[in-house]
Write a protein that holds these residues in place. Structure first.
Motif, PDB file in Angstrom:
ATOM      1  N   LEU A  56     -19.820  33.215   3.144  1.00  0.00           N
ATOM      2  CA  LEU A  56     -20.353  31.880   2.922  1.00  0.00           C
ATOM      3  C   LEU A  56     -21.147  31.915   1.624  1.00  0.00           C
ATOM      4  O   LEU A  56     -22.024  32.759   1.441  1.00  0.00           O
ATOM      5  CB  LEU A  56     -21.242  31.468   4.091  1.00  0.00           C
ATOM      6  N   ASP A  57     -20.806  31.050   0.695  1.00  0.00           N
ATOM      7  CA  ASP A  57     -21.475  31.002  -0.601  1.00  0.00           C
ATOM      8  C   ASP A  57     -22.677  30.060  -0.552  1.00  0.00           C
ATOM      9  O   ASP A  57     -23.764  30.418  -0.987  1.00  0.00           O
ATOM     10  CB  ASP A  57     -20.486  30.529  -1.673  1.00  0.00           C
ATOM     11  N   ARG A  58     -22.452  28.867  -0.009  1.00  0.00           N
ATOM     12  CA  ARG A  58     -23.531  27.884   0.098  1.00  0.00           C
ATOM     13  C   ARG A  58     -23.081  26.741   0.998  1.00  0.00           C
ATOM     14  O   ARG A  58     -21.898  26.629   1.316  1.00  0.00           O
ATOM     15  CB  ARG A  58     -23.905  27.345  -1.280  1.00  0.00           C
ATOM     16  N   GLU A  59     -24.040  25.932   1.382  1.00  0.00           N
ATOM     17  CA  GLU A  59     -23.760  24.718   2.138  1.00  0.00           C
ATOM     18  C   GLU A  59     -24.382  23.543   1.396  1.00  0.00           C
ATOM     19  O   GLU A  59     -25.491  23.659   0.873  1.00  0.00           O
ATOM     20  CB  GLU A  59     -24.337  24.803   3.549  1.00  0.00           C
ATOM     21  N   GLU A  60     -23.647  22.451   1.329  1.00  0.00           N
ATOM     22  CA  GLU A  60     -24.131  21.242   0.675  1.00  0.00           C
ATOM     23  C   GLU A  60     -23.825  20.052   1.565  1.00  0.00           C
ATOM     24  O   GLU A  60     -22.815  20.037   2.257  1.00  0.00           O
ATOM     25  CB  GLU A  60     -23.426  21.023  -0.673  1.00  0.00           C
ATOM     26  N   VAL A  61     -24.692  19.060   1.509  1.00  0.00           N
ATOM     27  CA  VAL A  61     -24.431  17.801   2.207  1.00  0.00           C
ATOM     28  C   VAL A  61     -23.939  16.810   1.165  1.00  0.00           C
ATOM     29  O   VAL A  61     -24.617  16.566   0.162  1.00  0.00           O
ATOM     30  CB  VAL A  61     -25.691  17.273   2.920  1.00  0.00           C
ATOM     31  N   GLN A  62     -22.739  16.298   1.385  1.00  0.00           N
ATOM     32  CA  GLN A  62     -22.165  15.293   0.495  1.00  0.00           C
ATOM     33  C   GLN A  62     -21.669  14.140   1.338  1.00  0.00           C
ATOM     34  O   GLN A  62     -20.885  14.351   2.278  1.00  0.00           O
ATOM     35  CB  GLN A  62     -21.033  15.879  -0.335  1.00  0.00           C
ATOM     36  N   GLN A  63     -22.131  12.955   1.031  1.00  0.00           N
ATOM     37  CA  GLN A  63     -21.775  11.745   1.771  1.00  0.00           C
ATOM     38  C   GLN A  63     -22.042  11.922   3.263  1.00  0.00           C
ATOM     39  O   GLN A  63     -21.255  11.529   4.110  1.00  0.00           O
ATOM     40  CB  GLN A  63     -20.321  11.364   1.517  1.00  0.00           C
ATOM     41  N   GLY A  64     -23.163  12.556   3.581  1.00  0.00           N
ATOM     42  CA  GLY A  64     -23.574  12.730   4.965  1.00  0.00           C
ATOM     43  C   GLY A  64     -22.835  13.817   5.726  1.00  0.00           C
ATOM     44  O   GLY A  64     -23.036  13.969   6.932  1.00  0.00           O
ATOM     45  N   ARG A  65     -21.984  14.549   5.059  1.00  0.00           N
ATOM     46  CA  ARG A  65     -21.209  15.603   5.728  1.00  0.00           C
ATOM     47  C   ARG A  65     -21.545  16.955   5.118  1.00  0.00           C
ATOM     48  O   ARG A  65     -21.715  17.081   3.911  1.00  0.00           O
ATOM     49  CB  ARG A  65     -19.712  15.346   5.579  1.00  0.00           C
ATOM     50  N   LEU A  66     -21.616  17.944   5.984  1.00  0.00           N
ATOM     51  CA  LEU A  66     -21.907  19.304   5.540  1.00  0.00           C
ATOM     52  C   LEU A  66     -20.634  19.955   5.006  1.00  0.00           C
ATOM     53  O   LEU A  66     -19.597  19.940   5.675  1.00  0.00           O
ATOM     54  CB  LEU A  66     -22.455  20.135   6.700  1.00  0.00           C
ATOM     55  N   ARG A  67     -20.720  20.491   3.804  1.00  0.00           N
ATOM     56  CA  ARG A  67     -19.604  21.237   3.219  1.00  0.00           C
ATOM     57  C   ARG A  67     -20.033  22.686   3.085  1.00  0.00           C
ATOM     58  O   ARG A  67     -21.061  22.977   2.485  1.00  0.00           O
ATOM     59  CB  ARG A  67     -19.249  20.708   1.833  1.00  0.00           C
ATOM     60  N   ARG A  68     -19.216  23.576   3.632  1.00  0.00           N
ATOM     61  CA  ARG A  68     -19.448  25.008   3.486  1.00  0.00           C
ATOM     62  C   ARG A  68     -18.526  25.526   2.397  1.00  0.00           C
ATOM     63  O   ARG A  68     -17.314  25.325   2.455  1.00  0.00           O
ATOM     64  CB  ARG A  68     -19.161  25.727   4.802  1.00  0.00           C
ATOM     65  N   TYR A  69     -19.102  26.220   1.460  1.00  0.00           N
ATOM     66  CA  TYR A  69     -18.343  26.820   0.370  1.00  0.00           C
ATOM     67  C   TYR A  69     -18.224  28.315   0.635  1.00  0.00           C
ATOM     68  O   TYR A  69     -19.201  28.967   0.991  1.00  0.00           O
ATOM     69  CB  TYR A  69     -19.052  26.606  -0.976  1.00  0.00           C
ATOM     70  N   TYR A  70     -17.015  28.829   0.457  1.00  0.00           N
ATOM     71  CA  TYR A  70     -16.738  30.235   0.676  1.00  0.00           C
ATOM     72  C   TYR A  70     -16.399  30.889  -0.658  1.00  0.00           C
ATOM     73  O   TYR A  70     -15.849  30.260  -1.555  1.00  0.00           O
ATOM     74  CB  TYR A  70     -15.564  30.405   1.643  1.00  0.00           C
ATOM     75  N   ARG A  71     -16.702  32.181  -0.768  1.00  0.00           N
ATOM     76  CA  ARG A  71     -16.366  32.956  -1.963  1.00  0.00           C
ATOM     77  C   ARG A  71     -15.722  34.262  -1.517  1.00  0.00           C
ATOM     78  O   ARG A  71     -15.975  34.755  -0.418  1.00  0.00           O
ATOM     79  CB  ARG A  71     -17.601  33.236  -2.813  1.00  0.00           C
ATOM     80  N   ILE A  72     -14.915  34.813  -2.382  1.00  0.00           N
ATOM     81  CA  ILE A  72     -14.282  36.096  -2.100  1.00  0.00           C
ATOM     82  C   ILE A  72     -15.323  37.198  -2.334  1.00  0.00           C
ATOM     83  O   ILE A  72     -16.175  37.079  -3.215  1.00  0.00           O
ATOM     84  CB  ILE A  72     -13.022  36.285  -2.983  1.00  0.00           C
ATOM     85  N   THR A  73     -15.270  38.248  -1.542  1.00  0.00           N
ATOM     86  CA  THR A  73     -16.163  39.394  -1.721  1.00  0.00           C
ATOM     87  C   THR A  73     -15.441  40.462  -2.543  1.00  0.00           C
ATOM     88  O   THR A  73     -14.233  40.359  -2.823  1.00  0.00           O
ATOM     89  CB  THR A  73     -16.561  40.004  -0.362  1.00  0.00           C
ATOM     90  N   GLU A  74     -16.173  41.502  -2.894  1.00  0.00           N
ATOM     91  CA  GLU A  74     -15.559  42.623  -3.613  1.00  0.00           C
ATOM     92  C   GLU A  74     -14.446  43.247  -2.765  1.00  0.00           C
ATOM     93  O   GLU A  74     -13.365  43.565  -3.274  1.00  0.00           O
ATOM     94  CB  GLU A  74     -16.627  43.660  -3.950  1.00  0.00           C
ATOM     95  N   ASP A  75     -14.693  43.412  -1.466  1.00  0.00           N
ATOM     96  CA  ASP A  75     -13.657  43.947  -0.571  1.00  0.00           C
ATOM     97  C   ASP A  75     -12.463  43.005  -0.500  1.00  0.00           C
ATOM     98  O   ASP A  75     -11.309  43.449  -0.450  1.00  0.00           O
ATOM     99  CB  ASP A  75     -14.204  44.180   0.836  1.00  0.00           C
ATOM    100  N   GLY A  76     -12.727  41.706  -0.519  1.00  0.00           N
ATOM    101  CA  GLY A  76     -11.654  40.724  -0.487  1.00  0.00           C
ATOM    102  C   GLY A  76     -10.808  40.777  -1.740  1.00  0.00           C
ATOM    103  O   GLY A  76      -9.573  40.698  -1.685  1.00  0.00           O
TER     104      GLY A  76
END
Length: 122
Positions: A56-76
């Motif tokens: 999980l990279d970060r979470e943001e609220v946009q237009q009243g909805r939670l968006r979870r952003y994912y990022r690749i790890t070094e292992d990924g």
């Protein structure tokens, strides 16, 4: 590695994305061959997080909805590179065989329909 996991990792290789962005990027990267449904996407994301391949990279609220952003790890990134190498080696072997094999469309040949596609919704 499943096709869905491969394309999700590929979608995250250059930047963090939220779920809908991942869905769009996977469809574009696969040239429409892989169309993920939301349930499939989040199941694969959970597995990739548990395996340490994405985070999980970060979470943001946009237009009243939670968006979870994912990022690749070094292992990924390592797993993606290994899978891409494995696939490339397989493709090279297929091309070599086709180059010295029988003509397409003949018994035991490459087939009359051309290059097969990995199609379908996942």
């Amino acid at each position: 590695m499943t096709r869905a996991a491969f394309f999700i990792l590929t979608a995250l290789a250059d930047e963090a994305r939220h779920g809908y962005g991942i869905l769009q990027e996977v469809e574009e990267l696969s040239e429409g061959d892989v169309v993920l449904r939301a349930g499939t996407l989040y199941g694969v994301l959970d597995r990739l997080v548990n395996d340490g391949l994405i985070a999980l990279d970060r979470e943001e609220v946009q237009q009243g909805r939670l968006r979870r952003y994912y990022r690749i790890t070094e292992d990924g990134a390592g797993a993606l590179a290994a899978e891409a190498g494995r696939m490339a080696a397989g493709a090279r072997a297929a091309v070599r065989r086709l180059g010295r094999g029988r003509a397409p469309g003949h018994p035991g040949g490459a087939g009359a329909t051309g290059t097969p596609r990995w199609g379908g919704a996942v």
